[in-house]
Design an enzyme around this catalytic site. Structure first.
Site, PDB file in Angstrom:
ATOM      1  N   GLY A 226       0.878  -1.229   0.090  1.00 45.92           N
ATOM      2  CA  GLY A 226       0.027   0.003  -0.150  1.00 45.92           C
ATOM      3  C   GLY A 226       0.902   1.278  -0.153  1.00 45.92           C
ATOM      4  O   GLY A 226       0.281   2.409  -0.027  1.00 45.92           O
ATOM      5  N   TYR A 311     -11.652   2.924 -10.848  1.00 42.63           N
ATOM      6  CA  TYR A 311     -11.631   3.801  -9.859  1.00 42.63           C
ATOM      7  C   TYR A 311     -11.152   5.202  -9.976  1.00 42.63           C
ATOM      8  O   TYR A 311     -10.765   5.794  -8.993  1.00 42.63           O
ATOM      9  CB  TYR A 311     -11.169   3.190  -8.429  1.00 42.63           C
ATOM     10  CG  TYR A 311      -9.985   2.474  -8.902  1.00 42.63           C
ATOM     11  CD1 TYR A 311      -9.631   0.877  -8.595  1.00 42.63           C
ATOM     12  CD2 TYR A 311      -8.681   3.095  -9.137  1.00 42.63           C
ATOM     13  CE1 TYR A 311      -8.578   0.404  -8.775  1.00 42.63           C
ATOM     14  CE2 TYR A 311      -7.595   2.488  -9.074  1.00 42.63           C
ATOM     15  CZ  TYR A 311      -7.600   1.085  -9.073  1.00 42.63           C
ATOM     16  OH  TYR A 311      -6.475   0.329  -9.259  1.00 42.63           O
ATOM     17  N   CYS A 340     -16.715   0.211 -27.053  1.00 39.80           N
ATOM     18  CA  CYS A 340     -18.190   0.612 -27.359  1.00 39.80           C
ATOM     19  C   CYS A 340     -18.900   0.851 -25.663  1.00 39.80           C
ATOM     20  O   CYS A 340     -19.775   0.353 -25.456  1.00 39.80           O
ATOM     21  CB  CYS A 340     -18.939  -0.372 -28.054  1.00 39.80           C
ATOM     22  SG  CYS A 340     -18.718  -1.961 -27.335  1.00 39.80           S
TER      23      CYS A 340
END
Length: 419
Positions: A226, A311, A340
């Site tokens: 992280g 995100y 598309c």
């Protein structure tokens, strides 16, 4: 970084990218391993650097990481195979997951690979398969954090890990089944800050205080991953790794004293090692106005780089003009791909809010470069819309070499059956 161009965190620039696209085509992933090696060196104070290969699993990159002393984290059977193919010894591979599928069980048994369990059921499945390997246990501390809800890996809404209050009973059951729990691991999400880091460290200490004599078998505490990077050029910041390490090292020393012996401190970076090492080179194939909005349409979509659509991730964008003459004029443009889907947009915020970006005036045939795309870029690519996976190339010693070929239509269809 070596590059003098403020757009880049890598040591190659516009000229080299244009040459690479001319040789390998577009879209194209381009890596600089020198950046990865520098980031590995940043973390040298940790006892173990275990790369979370899901961020960028190309076996060429894995092999090079192995050569500089990095261990590997695998979250699927396929990632175990990749690590083995890249030359990692099984003792330097750990399988981390919340389930064990049949393929993973077979590989773990064959190669005696350590397992980081995230669900109690995994204990019984390992035991039933006759597998006795060193265990790590991933703790869900009851809270999480991340730059998006989709990368938050802690708390009641997260599927990941052993709930913190269940840890003593899970360790007891592991011991009853003959397993040695050698590592406790904690990871609450991607992009956590120092406030959350302190909470995580406290959660690790509290968890270990509940397991009593089981702490005698511990050898390692894992800080998880992280570690954040700065994707925006105007933010101009970098995580204070000395501060990060010292927070964890102080906790390691206290925990070592409490369990009565020295513990190693492991870190599990993914994005931190590879994000800045790669650009996605694309070509502008259409420029058009839609009402008041200007669109640049490129030959890469979220089938190539899904992070902005998934995100709302931000990536710096630059332009390489085909005639070599950079425009001083800037415009507000929406950068979109060929799929598309209305969500196939690289300039959007979380929740699917489409926004424009201030970029140089550009024309069809110019190259558009998406920066810092090494983490969860190529790794999350797909064949959606039956589009071909783009090649990956590596910048090394002043030259480019191909480390993954462009997918062909034959490769795309080879596993499908017509009766």
């Amino acid at each position: 970084m070596p590059s003098e161009n403020k757009d880049y965190n890598v040591s190659f620039g516009d000229k080299e990218i244009a040459l690479a696209v001319g040789q390998f085509g577009s879209p194209l992933w381009i890596y600089d391993f020198g950046v990865i090696e520098k980031r590995i060196w940043d973390l040298r104070h940790f006892s173990v650097i275990r790369y979370a290969q899901k961020a960028a699993p190309n076996i060429n990159l894995l092999s090079k990481m192995k050569s500089v002393g990095v261990d590997i984290d695998a979250v699927s059977a396929g990632e175990v195979v990749r690590a083995l193919r890249a030359g990692f010894e099984p003792t330097h591979i750990r399988y981390t997951a919340d389930i064990l599928d049949r393929d993973a069980l077979d590989l773990i048994k064959e190669h005696s690979i350590s397992v980081n369990i995230g669900s109690p059921d995994m204990l019984f499945q390992l035991h039933e398969a006759g597998i006795k390997v060193p265990l790590a246990i991933r703790i869900n501390p009851g809270f999480g954090h991340g730059h998006s809800n989709k990368v938050n890996t802690g708390g009641e809404l997260s599927k990941h890990g052993i709930w913190h209050s269940d840890l003593p009973s899970v360790i007891k059951k592991a011991e009853e089944l003959g397993f040695a729990v050698e590592c406790l691991h904690i990871h609450i999400g991607s992009g956590s800050d120092y406030i959350h880091l302190s909470q995580v460290v406290s959660a690790m200490e509290n968890a270990i205080s509940t397991i009593g004599s089981a702490g005698e078998s511990l050898k390692i505490i894992s800080a998880g991953g992280g570690l954040p990077i700065s994707y925006k050029r105007d933010e101009n910041w970098h995580i204070d790794l000395d501060k990060y390490y010292n927070i964890w090292d102080s906790a390691r020393k206290r925990i070592s004293e409490n369990v009565g012996h020295y513990l190693q401190l492991e870190v599990e970076p993914g994005r931190y090692l590879v994000a800045e090492s790669c650009v996605l080179a694309t070509e502008i194939r259409a420029v058009k106005k839609m009402g008041k909005n200007l669109f640049y349409l490129i030959d890469a979509g979220f089938s190539d780089l899904v992070r902005p659509s998934f995100y709302g991730a931000y990536h710096h964008i630059s332009i390489i003009p085909k005639d070599g003459k950079k425009s001083e004029e800037e415009v507000d443009a929406i950068i979109a791909g060929p799929l598309c889907e209305s969500g196939d947009v690289f300039t959007q915020e979380e929740g699917g809010i489409v926004v424009s970006r201030k970029v140089p005036l550009a024309n069809v045939g110019d190259l558009l470069i998406i920066h810092d795309a090494g983490a969860y870029g190529s790794a999350m690519s797909s064949n959606y819309n039956s589009r071909l996976l783009a090649p990956e190339i590596l910048w090394e010693k002043g030259k480019f070499k191909q480390i993954r070929k462009r997918q062909t239509f034959e490769h795309l269809l080879e596993n499908e059956i017509v009766e």
